[in-house]
Write a protein that holds these residues in place. Structure first.
Motif, PDB file in Angstrom:
ATOM      1  N   SER A   1      -2.627  -5.541   6.382  1.00 45.49           N
ATOM      2  CA  SER A   1      -2.386  -4.224   6.961  1.00 45.49           C
ATOM      3  C   SER A   1      -1.014  -4.202   7.610  1.00 45.49           C
ATOM      4  O   SER A   1      -0.369  -5.234   7.798  1.00 45.49           O
ATOM      5  CB  SER A   1      -3.458  -3.914   8.016  1.00 45.49           C
ATOM      6  OG  SER A   1      -3.286  -4.734   9.168  1.00 45.49           O
ATOM      7  N   ASN A   2      -0.596  -3.018   7.967  1.00 42.28           N
ATOM      8  CA  ASN A   2       0.680  -2.856   8.657  1.00 42.28           C
ATOM      9  C   ASN A   2       0.699  -3.654   9.958  1.00 42.28           C
ATOM     10  O   ASN A   2       1.593  -4.468  10.203  1.00 42.28           O
ATOM     11  CB  ASN A   2       0.895  -1.367   8.940  1.00 42.28           C
ATOM     12  CG  ASN A   2       2.184  -1.078   9.665  1.00 42.28           C
ATOM     13  OD1 ASN A   2       3.244  -1.204   9.090  1.00 42.28           O
ATOM     14  ND2 ASN A   2       2.087  -0.692  10.930  1.00 42.28           N
TER      15      ASN A   2
ATOM     16  N   ASN B   1      -6.806  -2.094   3.064  1.00 40.12           N
ATOM     17  CA  ASN B   1      -5.414  -2.534   3.214  1.00 40.12           C
ATOM     18  C   ASN B   1      -5.059  -3.580   2.155  1.00 40.12           C
ATOM     19  O   ASN B   1      -3.992  -3.521   1.546  1.00 40.12           O
ATOM     20  CB  ASN B   1      -5.191  -3.107   4.614  1.00 40.12           C
ATOM     21  CG  ASN B   1      -5.260  -2.050   5.687  1.00 40.12           C
ATOM     22  OD1 ASN B   1      -4.446  -1.145   5.755  1.00 40.12           O
ATOM     23  ND2 ASN B   1      -6.278  -2.148   6.539  1.00 40.12           N
TER      24      ASN B   1
ATOM     25  N   GLY C   1       0.819  -1.201   0.000  1.00 36.47           N
ATOM     26  CA  GLY C   1       0.000   0.000   0.000  1.00 36.47           C
ATOM     27  C   GLY C   1       0.851   1.249   0.000  1.00 36.47           C
ATOM     28  O   GLY C   1       1.895   1.308  -0.612  1.00 36.47           O
TER      29      GLY C   1
ATOM     30  N   THR D   1      -2.574   4.171   5.127  1.00 39.13           N
ATOM     31  CA  THR D   1      -2.711   3.292   3.971  1.00 39.13           C
ATOM     32  C   THR D   1      -3.915   3.730   3.148  1.00 39.13           C
ATOM     33  O   THR D   1      -5.019   3.863   3.665  1.00 39.13           O
ATOM     34  CB  THR D   1      -2.906   1.841   4.434  1.00 39.13           C
ATOM     35  OG1 THR D   1      -1.766   1.435   5.184  1.00 39.13           O
ATOM     36  CG2 THR D   1      -3.085   0.918   3.240  1.00 39.13           C
TER      37      THR D   1
END
Length: 890
Positions: A605-606, A209, A61, A646
Motif C-alpha cells: 500500500s501507499n 493494494n 496500483g 487505490t
C-alpha cells in the motif's frame, strides 16, 4: 525513481480466474503470412499489446475505470476448508486486536543477525535513537513497531539466523515450519517447496493494494508464478527499489577532467611511459593488446541530449574525420601522433584504439602518458559532435548528459590514466595501483560486476540477468548468454585490456581509493550509494554515475550487432528472495490468517511502503522528532483533487476492489505525496515528492553523534558499522530493506553523497527521455519483446527441479559459473576471460581439474554443452515456455 514519459503498454489487466488462480492475459498472437515474423502487425516482433488498465502511481496500483463494474462482493467458495479468513461487515479482513504474527525473517549474519528486533549484539543496555525513544535488546525496530501499531497486531521475532535457503528447508526437515506465520527464503527454495506454502493467488481479491500493485506491474507475475498450469503464487516479492537503474557506470569524473583538459605544460611534464606502468604491475606492455570495437571508418550516430537543454539531438562519432586528421601533417591530431612516434600515421583506421596501438607498437611502449593524452585530446576534437557541434569541454564526452563515450574511448582514456600519475595527483611508485577498471572486491560476486560491465561495453545480452545469464529475445523465447559464442568472444576482449594493465585482477578489496594506497580505478560498474560514500567526507572526491556506454547490440540474434544505442540490463525488479506463509501456521486460525494477509497487503500500500522504508513519521516535525521522517502538510489542497483511492479489478473481471488508502495522482507526483490520507509537500528527488528524513536521522547516518550514540564507535554503543552504508543502516537500525515488500528509493536517495546524486540525476534524465534504453516490466509502444525483463525465477516442476539439482549440473552451477559473496579468490569462466582472454595456458577458474581455457567462444559452447549446459538451458526454457503460454505472450 525515473518515470517513463512515453505512453505505456502492458499485458492486459487481470481477466480470468479459475478456482482462485490469477491469470494475466497478453493479447494472444496468431501466426500470419504478412511477413512480420508470425505476429499480427502491431510491431515487428512482439505481440499486439493492449493499454494498461490501472493507473501508474509510483507506489503501485492507481485509479481504475470502474464504469460497467460492480463493487466487489467477497466470495470464499474457492478456498479450502480451514483456510478461510475472517471479514467484517464491510468485507474487510478482520481479526482481534493484538493478533500475533510470528515472523521468521531476516538476513543471516554470524555476529549481528538482521531481523525485526534488536539483539544483544546490537544493543547493550538502553540507547536513545534519532526518534528520541529508548531501545534495548528484544525491542521491535522502528518500522515494525510502526506497522504493528498501524495494523493493531503483535509481531513476534523468531528469526533463526539461517541462510536464505536453510531458513525454509531447516524447519521443513525439523517439522517446525508451522511455528512461523511469515518466513523469508530464496525464491528458488520457495518454488521447490510449494506443498508447504499458502497459495497467495487464492487471496488476491482480499488484498486490494497488493492486487493493484500486480495489476500495474504484470511482468512481476512471471517471477512469482510457481505453477504455470494454474497461475498459483506461493510467495510474495521483495523489491530493493523498482523500475529504476540498479548498477551504474561509475567514473572518477575529476580524473577524466584532469586528463582531457590537461594543459600542454602538464602534458610535457608527464614523462611516465606506457611500458613503465606495465612493468610496475609485473606485465610486459611494450606492445598493444587491446583491439577496437565500434568501427574504423565511416561514422555512427546515436540519440543524445543537447548540453544546453532537454532536446534530443544527433551525437556523431566520425571515424573518417579522425582518419583524415590523423594522416594530415598539418592537423593537430597528425602532429600529436608524429611527435609521439617520430613519424606520420599511415594506418587505415580512424579509431582511437588503432591509432594508439600504432604509436605504442612503434615505440615499444616508450610513448609517455602525456603524449597519449595529447593524441586523445586532439582525437576527441575532430571525431565527436553533438548537434553538429564539437565539445567545448572535452570531459563532457564522458561526464555530461551529452556523453558519447564507448568502449574504445574507455580504452584510450584508461591508457592515459595508467601512464599519467602526476596528472592524477599520484607518484611514480603508485603506478601499481592505477587502473582503468576494477571490481569492488575480490569476491566472485563483485568481480561478476566486471562481466556485467563487459556486457554493456560490447553489447552482450545476459551478462546482468535476474537469474544466471538468461534473457528474452525478440520472439519471446528464453536465451542464455552461455550458449552464445559471441558472448565469450566479446567478453574476452577485456582480457586484452587486462594484459595492458588496464583492469585490476588482484586479490585486494577495492573501494575506489583516491589515495592510491590500493587499487584505484577510473571506472567501476556498481551501485551508486554504496560506492560513492567518500563524497560525504571529501569535497574533491567525484566518483559519480555517468551515462551508460554507447555500444552495438545484436537485437536480431544474428551476430551482426547492428543496433547502436545505450542499453542496460541492470534494472531494479523482483529480487531473488521474498517471503511466504506456511499453510500449517494459519490452518484453522482465521484471525491469524486475516492478520497475516492484511500485513502483506499493507506492504504494497501507499502508507505501508513509506513506513517499511522510512520508519515511523515524526509528529513533531524536525524539531524534537519522535519519528524518523517528516514533511509539511500541504495547505489549500483537497485530497480528492490531487489523489485517488487505490483500486484493482477483481479476478472475475466484473467487479472492482477499492482500498481505504489514497495515493497521489501521477500528474502531482512532483509536488506532493500522501500519507494516512493527508497531502504533504515533500522534498523532490529526481522527479517526485518524498518524505524528508529528520536531521538527527541524517546526522547519525553520516557518522555524527545523536543522543550520545555514534555509529562505527563501540565506545558509545554496539550498533553495527552502518555509517554511510544505507543498506546496513536501514536493516540494522530501522528494520527496513529486509527481504519483503517494495522499498522506496527516496530514503536511499537522501543517503547518497552529493556528487553521486548529481551524476545519477544526469542518468535519470537520459533514461526518462529515452537516450538510455533498458529492460522493462511494462513495454512501451514500439518495443519488441527483446526489451522484456527476464524472470527472477522459473516455475520448475519436480522433474525439472531434479535436473537442475542433479549431479550433472554441479560444475555448471558451481565451478564453471561460480558466483559467491564469500571473500575468496575464486573466478568463473567469464571472469577468467576478463582477466586472461583466450589464454589456453591458463586453467579454468585456476583449477587444473577443470581443464584449460578454450581458444574461442564456439569451443567453450561445445565444451560446456557436453558438461550439461544445454540440458540446463533447455530445462529453464521449457519452464519459461509454460509460463509464456499461460500469460499468452505468444
Amino acid at each position: 525513481m525515473n518515470k517513463e514519459k512515453t505512453k505505456k503498454l502492458a499485458f492486459a489487466a487481470v481477466a480470468v480466474v479459475m478456482a482462485g488462480s490469477m491469470m494475466f492475459s497478453l493479447a494472444a498472437c496468431t501466426p500470419t503470412d504478412n511477413g512480420d515474423n508470425g505476429n499480427n502487425g502491431n510491431n515487428e516482433y512482439g505481440p499486439d499489446l493492449v493499454p494498461v488498465t490501472p493507473g501508474e502511481g509510483v507506489y503501485g496500483g492507481g485509479s481504475v475505470d470502474t464504469s460497467g463494474l460492480e463493487e466487489y462482493t467477497l466470495d470464499t467458495s474457492h478456498l479450502n476448508a480451514g483456510l478461510v479468513p475472517n471479514f467484517d461487515e464491510n468485507g474487510k479482513l478482520s481479526y482481534t486486536a493484538g493478533t500475533e504474527i510470528v515472523v521468521n525473517m531476516g538476513n543471516q549474519n554470524k555476529d549481528n543477525p538482521q531481523s525485526i528486533t534488536y539483539n544483544s549484539n546490537s544493543i547493550i543496555g538502553t540507547i536513545t535513537l534519532p526518534d528520541g525513544k529508548e531501545y534495548e535488546a528484544g525491542d521491535l525496530k522502528p518500522a515494525w513497531a510502526a506497522a504493528q501499531e498501524e495494523l493493531n497486531v503483535k509481531f513476534t521475532d523468531q528469526f533463526q539466523n539461517l541462510s536464505s535457503n536453510e531458513q525454509l528447508t531447516t524447519p521443513i526437515q525439523g517439522n517446525t515450519l508451522g511455528n512461523y506465520n511469515l518466513v523469508s527464503a530464496s525464491s528458488a527454495v520457495m518454488t521447490q517447496n510449494t506443498q508447504y506454502l499458502l497459495n497467495l493467488s487464492d487471496y488476491l481479491d482480499y488484498m486490494p493494494n497488493y492486487k493493484a500493485f500486480l495489476d500495474a506491474n504484470p511482468a512481476i507475475a512471471f517471477s512469482l508464478t510457481s505453477d504455470p498450469a494454474t497461475g498459483a503464487m506461493y510467495y510474495a516479492p521483495y523489491f530493493d527499489g523498482m523500475n529504476d537503474i540498479e548498477k551504474y557506470s561509475l567514473a572518477e569524473q575529476t580524473w577524466i577532467s584532469a586528463i582531457l583538459n590537461a594543459t600542454d605544460a602538464e602534458i610535457e611534464a608527464e614523462t611516465t611511459t606506457f611500458a613503465a606502468q606495465g612493468t610496475a604491475k609485473g606485465l610486459t606492455t611494450t606492445s598493444a593488446s587491446a583491439t577496437s570495437y565500434m568501427g574504423q571508418t565511416g561514422s555512427y550516430t546515436v540519440d543524445t541530449t543537447a548540453l544546453t537543454g532537454s532536446s534530443i539531438v544527433d551525437g556523431v562519432v566520425n571515424y573518417d574525420a579522425a582518419l583524415a586528421a590523423a594522416q594530415s601533417a598539418s592537423a593537430e591530431l597528425g602532429q600529436a601522433i608524429s611527435a609521439a612516434k617520430g613519424s606520420a600515421y599511415t594506418g587505415t583506421s580512424g579509431n582511437i584504439v588503432d591509432i594508439m596501438n600504432d604509436v605504442i607498437n612503434s615505440t615499444n611502449g616508450a610513448v609517455t602518458g602525456g603524449q597519449l593524452i595529447k593524441i586523445l585530446q586532439e582525437y576527441i576534437d575532430v571525431t565527436y559532435t553533438v548537434g553538429g557541434t564539437a565539445y567545448t569541454d572535452r570531459a563532457d564526452v564522458f561526464n555530461s548528459i551529452s556523453a558519447l563515450w564507448d568502449v574504445d574511448l574507455l580504452v584510450a582514456i584508461s591508457r592515459c590514466a595508467v601512464s599519467s600519475p602526476s596528472i592524477l595527483g599520484a607518484t611514480s611508485d603508485q603506478l601499481v595501483n592505477i587502473y582503468g577498471i576494477a571490481g569492488r572486491q575480490a569476491t566472485t560476486q563483485r568481480r561478476q560486476d566486471l562481466v556485467a560491465f563487459a556486457g554493456e561495453l560490447y553489447g552482450v545480452r545476459g551478462m546482468e540477468s535476474r537469474i544466471e545469464y538468461t534473457y528474452i529475445d525478440v520472439q519471446g523465447n528464453l536465451r542464455d548468454a552461455r550458449q552464445n559464442a559471441d558472448s565469450y568472444n566479446l567478453v574476452a576482449n577485456l582480457g586484452n585490456l587486462s594484459a595492458e594493465g588496464l583492469i585490476y585482477r588482484g586479490s585486494a578489496n577495492v573501494n575506489s581509493a583516491r589515495d592510491f594506497t590500493g587499487p584505484s580505478p577510473l571506472f567501476m560498474h556498481d551501485y551508486s550509494q554504496t560506492q560513492t560514500t567518500t563524497g560525504f567526507k571529501d569535497d574533491e572526491y567525484n566518483v559519480s554515475p555517468i551515462l551508460t556506454p554507447v555500444s552495438k547490440w545484436d537485437m536480431g540474434e544474428n551476430g551482426e550487432h547492428e543496433t547502436v544505442m545505450r542499453f542496460t540490463e541492470s534494472w531494479r525488479s523482483v529480487k531473488n528472495s521474498g517471503f511466504c506463509v506456511p499453510i500449517e501456521s494459519v490452518r484453522n486460525k482465521p484471525e491469524v490468517l486475516s492478520a497475516t494477509l492484511a500485513f502483506i497487503d499493507y506492504l504494497f500500500s501507499n502508507d505501508g511502503q513509506l513506513v517499511m522504508t522510512y520508519g515511523p513519521q515524526s509528529t513533531n516535525g524536525d524539531t524534537n522528532p519522535n519519528g524518523w521522517w517528516y514533511a509539511d502538510e500541504a495547505t489549500g489542497v483537497e485530497l480528492e483533487d490531487v489523489a485517488e483511492q487505490t483500486t484493482a479489478v477483481s479476478s472475475d473481471g466484473e467487479h472492482y476492489i477499492q482500498a481505504e488508502q489514497w495515493q497521489i495522482k501521477s500528474e502531482y507526483e512532483g509536488q506532493y505525496f500522501v500519507f494516512n490520507n493527508t497531502v504533504y509537500e515533500g522534498m523532490v528527488d529526481y522527479s517526485r515528492a518524498i518524505p524528508s528524513i529528520t536531521t538527527d536521522n541524517e546526522t547519525l547516518f553520516s557518522g555524527g553523534t545523536v543522543n550520545g550514540v555514534k555509529l562505527n564507535d563501540n565506545t558509545t554503543n554496539t550498533l553495527p558499522a552502518a555509517a554511510y552504508n544505507y543498506t546496513n543502516y536501514a536493516r540494522h537500525l530501522l528494520g527496513t530493506t529486509l527481504p519483503l515488500g517494495n522499498k522506496d528509493q527516496g530514503f536511499e536517495y537522501q543517503c547518497t553523497s552529493p556528487c553521486a546524486l548529481a551524476g545519477a540525476a544526469v542518468v535519470s534524465q537520459a533514461v526518462a527521455n529515452g537516450t538510455i534504453q533498458h529492460v522493462k516490466m511494462t513495454l512501451d509502444e514500439g518495443d519488441t519483446l527483446w526489451y522484456l525483463i527476464a524472470p527472477t525465477s522459473f516455475a520448475l516442476d519436480n522433474d525439472q527441479q531434479s535436473i537442475i539439482n542433479g549431479a550433472e549440473q554441479t560444475d555448471i552451477s558451481g565451478a564453471y559459473f561460480y558466483n559467491s559473496s564469500s571473500n575468496n579468490y575464486v573466478t568463473n569462466i567469464y571472469i577468467d576471460l576478463v582477466f586472461y582472454g583466450f589464454d589456453t595456458s591458463k586453467d579454468i577458474c585456476g583449477s587444473a581439474t577443470l581443464g584449460k581455457i578454450r581458444e574461442n567462444g564456439a569451443a567453450f559452447v561445445s565444451f560446456l554443452n557436453g558438461e550439461g549446459l544445454a540440458t540446463r538451458i533447455n530445462t529453464y526454457s521449457d519452464a519459461w515456455q509454460q509460463t509464456a503460454i499461460y500469460f499468452q505472450i505468444w
